[in-house]
Every structure is written in C-alpha cells, then in structure tokens.
Design a protein around this motif. Structure first.
Motif, PDB file in Angstrom:
ATOM      1  N   SER A  81       0.860  -1.177   0.000  1.00  0.00           N
ATOM      2  CA  SER A  81       0.000   0.000   0.000  1.00  0.00           C
ATOM      3  C   SER A  81       0.898   1.230   0.000  1.00  0.00           C
ATOM      4  CB  SER A  81      -0.913   0.017   1.224  1.00  0.00           C
ATOM      5  OG  SER A  81      -0.224   0.484   2.368  1.00  0.00           O
ATOM      6  N   LYS A  82       0.294   2.398  -0.001  1.00  0.00           N
ATOM      7  CA  LYS A  82       1.072   3.638   0.060  1.00  0.00           C
ATOM      8  C   LYS A  82       1.807   3.778   1.392  1.00  0.00           C
ATOM      9  CE  LYS A  82      -2.915   6.327   1.650  1.00  0.00           C
ATOM     10  NZ  LYS A  82      -3.841   7.446   1.319  1.00  0.00           N
ATOM     11  N   ASN A  83       1.421   2.963   2.378  1.00  0.00           N
ATOM     12  CA  ASN A  83       2.054   3.043   3.697  1.00  0.00           C
ATOM     13  C   ASN A  83       3.164   2.030   3.914  1.00  0.00           C
ATOM     14  OD1 ASN A  83       0.486   5.193   4.695  1.00  0.00           O
ATOM     15  ND2 ASN A  83      -1.203   3.811   5.116  1.00  0.00           N
ATOM     16  N   GLY A  84       3.365   1.116   2.949  1.00  0.00           N
ATOM     17  CA  GLY A  84       4.445   0.165   3.130  1.00  0.00           C
ATOM     18  C   GLY A  84       4.273  -1.118   2.371  1.00  0.00           C
ATOM     19  N   VAL A  85       5.197  -2.052   2.630  1.00  0.00           N
ATOM     20  CA  VAL A  85       5.221  -3.358   1.967  1.00  0.00           C
ATOM     21  C   VAL A  85       5.505  -4.442   3.012  1.00  0.00           C
ATOM     22  CG1 VAL A  85       6.365  -4.796   0.234  1.00  0.00           C
ATOM     23  CG2 VAL A  85       6.071  -2.348  -0.193  1.00  0.00           C
ATOM     24  N   ILE A  86       4.752  -5.531   2.948  1.00  0.00           N
ATOM     25  CA  ILE A  86       5.035  -6.711   3.761  1.00  0.00           C
ATOM     26  C   ILE A  86       5.356  -7.857   2.813  1.00  0.00           C
ATOM     27  CG2 ILE A  86       4.166  -8.336   5.483  1.00  0.00           C
ATOM     28  CD1 ILE A  86       2.213  -6.174   6.386  1.00  0.00           C
ATOM     29  N   ASP A  87       6.511  -8.471   3.009  1.00  0.00           N
ATOM     30  CA  ASP A  87       6.937  -9.630   2.213  1.00  0.00           C
ATOM     31  C   ASP A  87       7.244 -10.772   3.160  1.00  0.00           C
ATOM     32  OD1 ASP A  87       7.210  -9.635  -0.726  1.00  0.00           O
ATOM     33  OD2 ASP A  87       8.278  -7.749  -0.384  1.00  0.00           O
ATOM     34  N   LEU A  88       6.620 -11.939   2.926  1.00  0.00           N
ATOM     35  CA  LEU A  88       6.830 -13.078   3.809  1.00  0.00           C
ATOM     36  C   LEU A  88       6.954 -14.361   3.003  1.00  0.00           C
ATOM     37  CD1 LEU A  88       4.143 -12.302   6.540  1.00  0.00           C
ATOM     38  CD2 LEU A  88       6.620 -12.214   6.871  1.00  0.00           C
ATOM     39  N   ASP A  89       7.904 -15.201   3.375  1.00  0.00           N
ATOM     40  CA  ASP A  89       7.961 -16.574   2.900  1.00  0.00           C
ATOM     41  C   ASP A  89       7.368 -17.451   3.991  1.00  0.00           C
ATOM     42  OD1 ASP A  89       9.244 -16.244   0.347  1.00  0.00           O
ATOM     43  OD2 ASP A  89      11.073 -15.747   1.452  1.00  0.00           O
ATOM     44  N   ILE A  90       6.426 -18.318   3.622  1.00  0.00           N
ATOM     45  CA  ILE A  90       5.646 -19.081   4.589  1.00  0.00           C
ATOM     46  C   ILE A  90       5.816 -20.565   4.321  1.00  0.00           C
ATOM     47  CG2 ILE A  90       3.356 -19.367   5.620  1.00  0.00           C
ATOM     48  CD1 ILE A  90       2.644 -16.745   3.961  1.00  0.00           C
ATOM     49  N   GLU A  91       5.958 -21.346   5.375  1.00  0.00           N
ATOM     50  CA  GLU A  91       6.061 -22.800   5.242  1.00  0.00           C
ATOM     51  C   GLU A  91       5.140 -23.458   6.253  1.00  0.00           C
ATOM     52  OE1 GLU A  91       9.354 -26.423   5.285  1.00  0.00           O
ATOM     53  OE2 GLU A  91       9.999 -24.342   5.553  1.00  0.00           O
ATOM     54  N   ALA A  92       4.228 -24.296   5.782  1.00  0.00           N
ATOM     55  CA  ALA A  92       3.317 -25.019   6.659  1.00  0.00           C
ATOM     56  C   ALA A  92       4.042 -26.177   7.331  1.00  0.00           C
ATOM     57  CB  ALA A  92       2.118 -25.529   5.878  1.00  0.00           C
ATOM     58  N   ALA A  93       3.630 -26.464   8.560  1.00  0.00           N
ATOM     59  CA  ALA A  93       4.215 -27.568   9.308  1.00  0.00           C
ATOM     60  C   ALA A  93       3.185 -28.651   9.635  1.00  0.00           C
ATOM     61  CB  ALA A  93       4.843 -27.058  10.606  1.00  0.00           C
ATOM     62  N   HIS A  94       1.955 -28.247   9.941  1.00  0.00           N
ATOM     63  CA  HIS A  94       0.906 -29.178  10.346  1.00  0.00           C
ATOM     64  C   HIS A  94      -0.424 -28.714   9.786  1.00  0.00           C
ATOM     65  CE1 HIS A  94       4.069 -29.251  13.501  1.00  0.00           C
ATOM     66  NE2 HIS A  94       3.932 -30.556  13.339  1.00  0.00           N
ATOM     67  N   ARG A  95      -1.412 -29.618   9.804  1.00  0.00           N
ATOM     68  CA  ARG A  95      -2.702 -29.248   9.233  1.00  0.00           C
ATOM     69  C   ARG A  95      -3.864 -29.852  10.004  1.00  0.00           C
ATOM     70  NH1 ARG A  95      -2.598 -34.169   9.043  1.00  0.00           N
ATOM     71  NH2 ARG A  95      -2.795 -35.525   7.210  1.00  0.00           N
ATOM     72  N   THR A  96      -4.976 -29.144   9.904  1.00  0.00           N
ATOM     73  CA  THR A  96      -6.291 -29.659  10.260  1.00  0.00           C
ATOM     74  C   THR A  96      -7.190 -29.394   9.060  1.00  0.00           C
ATOM     75  OG1 THR A  96      -6.984 -27.563  11.246  1.00  0.00           O
ATOM     76  CG2 THR A  96      -5.965 -29.182  12.711  1.00  0.00           C
ATOM     77  N   TYR A  97      -8.397 -29.922   9.082  1.00  0.00           N
ATOM     78  CA  TYR A  97      -9.342 -29.572   8.023  1.00  0.00           C
ATOM     79  C   TYR A  97     -10.764 -29.855   8.481  1.00  0.00           C
ATOM     80  CZ  TYR A  97      -8.451 -34.552   6.902  1.00  0.00           C
ATOM     81  OH  TYR A  97      -8.249 -35.910   6.968  1.00  0.00           O
ATOM     82  N   TYR A  98     -11.713 -29.234   7.763  1.00  0.00           N
ATOM     83  CA  TYR A  98     -13.136 -29.475   8.009  1.00  0.00           C
ATOM     84  C   TYR A  98     -13.865 -29.302   6.687  1.00  0.00           C
ATOM     85  CZ  TYR A  98     -13.736 -24.361   8.045  1.00  0.00           C
ATOM     86  OH  TYR A  98     -13.749 -23.038   7.710  1.00  0.00           O
ATOM     87  N   SER A  99     -15.183 -29.529   6.685  1.00  0.00           N
ATOM     88  CA  SER A  99     -15.925 -29.535   5.428  1.00  0.00           C
ATOM     89  C   SER A  99     -17.325 -28.966   5.635  1.00  0.00           C
ATOM     90  CB  SER A  99     -16.030 -30.969   4.888  1.00  0.00           C
ATOM     91  OG  SER A  99     -16.793 -31.005   3.700  1.00  0.00           O
TER      92      SER A  99
END
Length: 357
Positions: A287-305
């Motif tokens: 945005s005009k106020n800045g930048v966020i840059d992240l590299d993300i790595e998942a370790a565990h999961r849950t799920y629902y439906s």
C-alpha cells in the motif's frame, strides 16, 4: 513478562444473533467462533477452534435446512519446533454439515452476558472477556479469552445490518485455561497464545458453487508486537487486510480493498485425503504506507468440510511459520522471524448437486 491489558471496541450487542434483521426468506449464515493457536505450558504447540453457527433458509436454500445451529471443533497438539517440511499430524475435528443431526442450540441474554449454547458447549460473551466451556467429541475445554486489540469490522457494523444485509468482524484475543483430550490435560496461558473471535451475520453463499475452480485464504500472522489479518476471497471480490504494530493500526487497505498476493510455491499430497495442498507460499501486501513480504512454510494441518446445495467444500487449516520483513514508508523497518501463522485455504471438493427427492 508483558502485562496483558484487555482491549476491545466490540459491544455486548455485537454478540447477539441477528438473523431476524435480514430480509424475510433470505438464506443466512451466522457465526460466533474462536480460533486459538500457541504453546501449551507443557511445551507443545497447539491449535483449537470452536465455532457455533446458525444457518437456515429452507430446503431449497444453500444449507437445505430451515433454521439449525451447527458446530465446528478442531484440536491439534504437536511437539514444539519447526524442523522443516509438512507433517502428517493427528488431530480431532468434524465436518459441519447442516443436514446432519445436531443438538439444539440457543442464544440468550443472561445478566451481563450473551451466551451461545450448542449441545454441551457454551460461548459466554462479556466483551472484553469471553469464555469457552464444555465438551465436544471427547474434548473438554475451559478457557477464558481476553481481547487484546480492536476488531476490524470488515463485513460492516451490526448497526448497519438491516441496510447492508451483512455485518461482522475479526477480534484479536489471547487465552488461558485448560483443554483435555485423549486422557491428557493441556494448560495454556495468555502469554503464549494468540487467536481471534470471528462474529458475523450474512446472506448464505452456496460455497460449493462459489468455490468451484476457485479458492480463498483467511490468514492470521502474530508476533510479540505485530499482527496481520487478511481475507482474500477473489471469487466474491473481497481482498481485505488489517495490520497493527505495537497496537497502532497501519492502513494497508484502500476503499475496502487490499493489494494482496498469495503465490503458491510448493505442494504436498495429504496421505489422509490424497488432496494436493499448497504448503509453501510467498505473501506480499503493498500500500502507500508500506510493503510486507513473507515466505511461509506449513508444518501441520487440520481440516473441516461444509455441505451446500451444489456440493461439498474442503477447508484446510495450515499451521505455519513465516519469515520476512515489513517496510513502512515512515522509515520503520521490521525483520519478521519465525512468525506464528494460521492459513485457512478452501475449495470445492465435490462439485455435485444432490438432487435427492
């Protein structure tokens, strides 16, 4: 140890059920739900979700029921430490199909509280404090939650619900108390937890139709002094962000939209579902106020439906860690290390209408 100070901008009225304020005959979905992640006092990492939904709109509507309370509970506990790579972890969870038989639910004002009840569980709401008490699927919980910041009303204020037909927020919280599962008691403290209350009332979407060939992201990042929330739902034209630094909101949205990208970099075949799930991403928010840059790595999961008229959807909760930076145009620069991250990601798993007679 940092002192936890209760903070909220939500009111007791915001905790009520408001489906009667929607136009007569409109299918609806309402949620009073909580997500908590962090570390137990015993040294594990955990996540806990408790949601009470109210849905309806008739047999021909997306939920195929008149007016039903239904629930979601998810609990995961894993050894602390992220050593890289996605794990096939165990968790406890349920599907949230309105057509299943559910225990009766209610929303009541009792003294200074609004209490949502479903079966053996209660969400007791007294902003800036909440309690989650009871049992579901053998998980026993007794938690006190404290508001730790103001909520972005990205779906609009409840005072305008009758005008807009949609209202709701995401409220940051921490938690303390106990969770018991499979014969073990886990203690959690507000110093080592982070989460949110999600509360909304809106028209019901036929999710399996909207997410057919599409996807969405609902993400939280949290460190000691920085929180980031995004709601990235291109199929309904919604891209929203809320960023705070040391309690100060940094505006990354313009005209209700945010410049967000979630680049999927690596995938994993889940041995339990045989689904191909993204587990590494590059995230960018500008945005005009800045930048966020992240590299993300998942370790565990849950799920629902969910089940709606057009089929069934799958929703993965990917418990992840992020590294990167936030650069603000006012000159502040933050290196973000091992940032606790919750990524919810969903799509249509069964794109078939029932057409049952």
């Amino acid at each position: 140890m940092t002192e936890i100070k209760a903070q909220t901008n939500v009111t007791l009225d915001d905790q009520k059920s408001y489906v009667d304020k929607l136009p007569a005959g409109m299918p609806y979905m309402e949620n009073n739900g909580f997500m908590i992640m962090g570390e137990t006092d015993e040294g594990e990492e955990f996540s806990f979700v408790s949601c009470i939904f109210r849905v309806g709109g008739g047999k021909d509507g997306p939920w195929q029921v008149d007016d039903v309370y239904k629930g979601q509970t998810t609990f995961m506990v894993v050894p602390k430490g992220h050593t890289g790579g996605m794990q096939d972890n165990e968790f406890i969870g349920n599907r949230t199909w309105a057509t299943d038989h559910w225990e009766s639910g209610s929303v009541e004002e009792v003294g200074d509280a609004v209490i949502w009840t479903l079966g053996n569980r209660q969400h007791i709401c007294r902003p800036p404090y909440w309690e989650i008490k009871g049992e579901h699927m053998g998980i026993e919980f007794d938690l006190k939650l404290t508001g730790i910041g103001d909520a972005p009303y990205h779906k609009g204020p409840f005072a305008d619900l009758e005008k807009n037909n949609i209202a709701g927020f995401e409220h940051p919280v921490c938690a303390e108390g106990t969770i018991k599962a499979k014969g073990k008691t886990y203690h959690v403290s507000n110093q080592n937890t982070f989460g949110c209350q999600e509360k909304f009332t809106q028209p019901a979407w036929d999710l399996a139709d909207i997410l057919r060939g599409e996807t969405y992201y609902w993400n939280w990042w949290a460190s000691e002094n920085i929180r980031v929330f995004i709601y990235y739902y291109p199929s309904v034209g919604k891209t929203f962000s809320h960023v705070t630094v040391d309690g100060e909101e940094i505006q990354f949205s313009e005209n209700g939209h945010s410049n967000i990208s979630m680049e999927e970099k690596e995938f994993w075949i889940d041995p339990k579902t045989r689904m191909r799930v993204p587990v590494k991403w590059h995230f960018n928010l500008e945005s005009k106020n800045g930048v966020i840059d992240l590299d993300i790595e998942a370790a565990h999961r849950t799920y629902y439906s969910y089940l709606t008229t057009s089929g069934a959807t799958m929703h993965y909760g990917l418990h992840s860690h992020a590294e990167g930076s936030m650069k603000l145009t006012d000159g502040r620069h933050f290196e973000l290390k091992d940032m606790r991250t919750y990524i919810e990601h969903g799509w249509t798993a069964i794109p078939l209408r029932s057409h049952a007679e």
